[in-house]
Design a protein around this motif. Structure first.
Motif, PDB file in Angstrom:
ATOM      1  N   ASP A  66       0.834  -1.195   0.000  1.00  0.00           N
ATOM      2  CA  ASP A  66       0.000   0.000   0.000  1.00  0.00           C
ATOM      3  C   ASP A  66       0.874   1.251   0.000  1.00  0.00           C
ATOM      4  O   ASP A  66       1.910   1.308   0.666  1.00  0.00           O
ATOM      5  CB  ASP A  66      -0.887   0.033   1.247  1.00  0.00           C
ATOM      6  CG  ASP A  66      -2.064  -0.930   1.157  1.00  0.00           C
ATOM      7  OD1 ASP A  66      -2.373  -1.382   0.041  1.00  0.00           O
ATOM      8  OD2 ASP A  66      -2.663  -1.233   2.204  1.00  0.00           O
ATOM      9  N   GLY A  67       0.445   2.244  -0.753  1.00  0.00           N
ATOM     10  CA  GLY A  67       1.173   3.507  -0.792  1.00  0.00           C
ATOM     11  C   GLY A  67       2.196   3.601  -1.901  1.00  0.00           C
ATOM     12  O   GLY A  67       2.808   4.660  -2.089  1.00  0.00           O
ATOM     13  N   ARG A  68       2.392   2.499  -2.640  1.00  0.00           N
ATOM     14  CA  ARG A  68       3.330   2.516  -3.763  1.00  0.00           C
ATOM     15  C   ARG A  68       2.663   1.924  -4.995  1.00  0.00           C
ATOM     16  O   ARG A  68       1.830   1.021  -4.892  1.00  0.00           O
ATOM     17  CB  ARG A  68       4.589   1.711  -3.440  1.00  0.00           C
ATOM     18  CG  ARG A  68       5.479   2.370  -2.403  1.00  0.00           C
ATOM     19  CD  ARG A  68       6.825   1.693  -2.313  1.00  0.00           C
ATOM     20  NE  ARG A  68       7.751   2.492  -1.503  1.00  0.00           N
ATOM     21  CZ  ARG A  68       9.060   2.522  -1.668  1.00  0.00           C
ATOM     22  NH1 ARG A  68       9.632   1.779  -2.593  1.00  0.00           N
ATOM     23  NH2 ARG A  68       9.825   3.279  -0.901  1.00  0.00           N
ATOM     24  N   SER A  69       3.059   2.437  -6.161  1.00  0.00           N
ATOM     25  CA  SER A  69       2.547   1.891  -7.415  1.00  0.00           C
ATOM     26  C   SER A  69       3.639   1.948  -8.469  1.00  0.00           C
ATOM     27  O   SER A  69       4.653   2.635  -8.315  1.00  0.00           O
ATOM     28  CB  SER A  69       1.324   2.679  -7.898  1.00  0.00           C
ATOM     29  OG  SER A  69       1.704   3.852  -8.613  1.00  0.00           O
ATOM     30  N   TYR A  70       3.413   1.221  -9.539  1.00  0.00           N
ATOM     31  CA  TYR A  70       4.269   1.373 -10.705  1.00  0.00           C
ATOM     32  C   TYR A  70       3.874   2.668 -11.416  1.00  0.00           C
ATOM     33  O   TYR A  70       2.727   3.123 -11.353  1.00  0.00           O
ATOM     34  CB  TYR A  70       4.130   0.174 -11.637  1.00  0.00           C
ATOM     35  CG  TYR A  70       4.611  -1.105 -11.007  1.00  0.00           C
ATOM     36  CD1 TYR A  70       5.973  -1.319 -10.786  1.00  0.00           C
ATOM     37  CD2 TYR A  70       3.712  -2.084 -10.599  1.00  0.00           C
ATOM     38  CE1 TYR A  70       6.418  -2.483 -10.172  1.00  0.00           C
ATOM     39  CE2 TYR A  70       4.156  -3.249  -9.994  1.00  0.00           C
ATOM     40  CZ  TYR A  70       5.510  -3.447  -9.783  1.00  0.00           C
ATOM     41  OH  TYR A  70       5.955  -4.593  -9.175  1.00  0.00           O
ATOM     42  N   ALA A  71       4.833   3.257 -12.123  1.00  0.00           N
ATOM     43  CA  ALA A  71       4.587   4.559 -12.747  1.00  0.00           C
ATOM     44  C   ALA A  71       3.496   4.481 -13.810  1.00  0.00           C
ATOM     45  O   ALA A  71       2.752   5.449 -14.005  1.00  0.00           O
ATOM     46  CB  ALA A  71       5.879   5.104 -13.356  1.00  0.00           C
ATOM     47  N   CYS A  72       3.384   3.340 -14.508  1.00  0.00           N
ATOM     48  CA  CYS A  72       2.337   3.219 -15.525  1.00  0.00           C
ATOM     49  C   CYS A  72       0.954   3.265 -14.883  1.00  0.00           C
ATOM     50  O   CYS A  72       0.016   3.873 -15.428  1.00  0.00           O
ATOM     51  CB  CYS A  72       2.531   1.955 -16.351  1.00  0.00           C
ATOM     52  SG  CYS A  72       2.780   0.449 -15.400  1.00  0.00           S
ATOM     53  N   PHE A  73       0.807   2.625 -13.730  1.00  0.00           N
ATOM     54  CA  PHE A  73      -0.439   2.706 -12.961  1.00  0.00           C
ATOM     55  C   PHE A  73      -0.683   4.152 -12.525  1.00  0.00           C
ATOM     56  O   PHE A  73      -1.791   4.682 -12.657  1.00  0.00           O
ATOM     57  CB  PHE A  73      -0.332   1.780 -11.752  1.00  0.00           C
ATOM     58  CG  PHE A  73      -1.524   1.790 -10.826  1.00  0.00           C
ATOM     59  CD1 PHE A  73      -2.472   0.785 -10.892  1.00  0.00           C
ATOM     60  CD2 PHE A  73      -1.681   2.792  -9.867  1.00  0.00           C
ATOM     61  CE1 PHE A  73      -3.564   0.778 -10.026  1.00  0.00           C
ATOM     62  CE2 PHE A  73      -2.762   2.795  -9.011  1.00  0.00           C
ATOM     63  CZ  PHE A  73      -3.708   1.783  -9.087  1.00  0.00           C
TER      64      PHE A  73
END
Length: 353
Positions: free
Chosen positions: A284-291
């Motif tokens: 939680d709190g992190r994502s891939y840049a494309c997302f």
């Protein structure tokens, strides 16, 4: 976020099919890999709405699973495109304004180009913000590299791809005393890219991953199985940014070469992000840049397609401006990590917690 839209993001099982599918239903973890391989290839499985997305405490989107593994997508491009098309149909049915193409769902659709004719939903491959975040990470790591190298040598693996082309042009726009080696198998495209930036930065071209052996900073931007980075490829004390999914470095690299720092590439901090009912392979709190790009477009009210095919530098600049408008929610490069573990950077050392 009043007046903003909603989005959907497509994902697929990666290398370990059982592990990824168990995110939908835990007992699936216990079936043999061969079962999943056969089922995903042969059965007309529909896309699955696997999770809801909340940012800033509001419901803003969905994660849609394409039931085709990484190997299947690469081996059956047409079949993969059909299944991605069905996932986009599902996004429309969910009421999404924009759909983002995660990992190889972007690859098999030529960066979304095969979906360009759709008018019922906006499409983005997420590569504009991925290029922006990777550039931010490169510049964050340059002081550490320069400490040992003086004039840093950066090798971009997959330079002729969608993200690689944009990253190369971003580095050439402000070379900061670096020199580049562009590595790609497609000679005409990478040669043309090198020629287009040669007036701005010292650049050379190579066609195999062996060419990274002299690089101080290696940027991995291709998911090709032929470009798997091993301990034998990298220089002593080199830094690697792996922005591939499925990733092109093995955790063994950190064990076999403790002098080499592998940084997880393209990771974005969105502190209030919650994936309800599933996950995207990050906490939680992190994502891939494309997302993150898909979320940014929806939350800032963008309509129509965005990054389809190769993103332009204008699109990179635009998505940065849109991300800045959402800075109260994060949407910036995350603190560095290596295989998911926090990294504390110093000019001469990097300590993995």
């Amino acid at each position: 976020m009043s007046g903003s839209g909603t989005f959907a993001f497509t994902v697929h099982p990666r290398a370990r099919l059982g592990e990824d599918l168990a995110r939908l239903w835990k007992p699936l973890r216990h079936l043999p890999e061969a079962f999943y391989d056969t089922a995903l290839r042969r059965l007309p499985l529909p896309p699955v709405t696997m999770a809801a997305v909340r940012i800033g405490g509001e419901s803003v989107g969905h994660v849609v699973l394409v039931p085709f593994g990484a190997r299947h997508l690469l081996a059956d491009i047409e079949g993969g495109r059909r299944r991605v098309g069905l996932a986009v149909d599902r996004a429309v049915a969910l009421g999404a304004d924009v759909v983002g193409l995660g990992a190889l769902t972007a690859t098999v659709t030529a960066g979304g180009a095969t979906l360009r004719e759709r008018t019922d939903i906006g499409v983005t491959n997420g590569n504009a913000f991925t290029a922006a975040i990777v550039e931010d990470q490169i510049r964050m790591l340059l002081p550490r590299v320069a400490e040992r190298a003086g004039r840093p040598h950066i090798a971009v693996v997959g330079a002729s791809g969608s993200v690689g082309t944009a990253v190369t042009k971003l580095l050439a726009r402000d070379p900061a005393g670096t020199r580049l080696t562009l590595i790609a198998r497609t000679a005409p495209r990478v040669n043309a890219l090198a020629a287009s930036v040669a007036a701005d930065v010292e650049v050379s071209v190579a066609h195999t991953i062996d060419a990274v052996v002299d690089a101080d900073l290696v940027v991995l931007l291709t998911a090709s199985a032929d470009a798997l980075l091993g301990a034998e490829h990298v220089a002593p004390g080199a830094v690697v940014i792996d922005a591939t999914q499925p990733r092109n470095t093995s955790p063994r690299l950190a064990v076999d070469r403790p002098d080499v720092l592998v940084v997880d590439g393209g990771i974005v901090s969105i502190p209030s992000l919650r994936i309800m009912g599933g996950d995207i392979g990050l906490p939680d709190g992190r994502s891939y840049a494309c997302f993150a790009e898909t979320a940014i477009l929806a939350l800032t009210g963008h309509t129509g397609h965005f990054a389809v095919g190769n993103p332009t530098l204008d699109q990179v600049d635009e998505i940065r401006e849109r991300a800045y408008a959402l800075r109260h929610l994060g949407f910036h490069a995350a603190e560095p990590s290596s295989f998911g573990r926090p990294v504390s950077l110093e000019p001469r050392t990097a300590v993995i917690a």
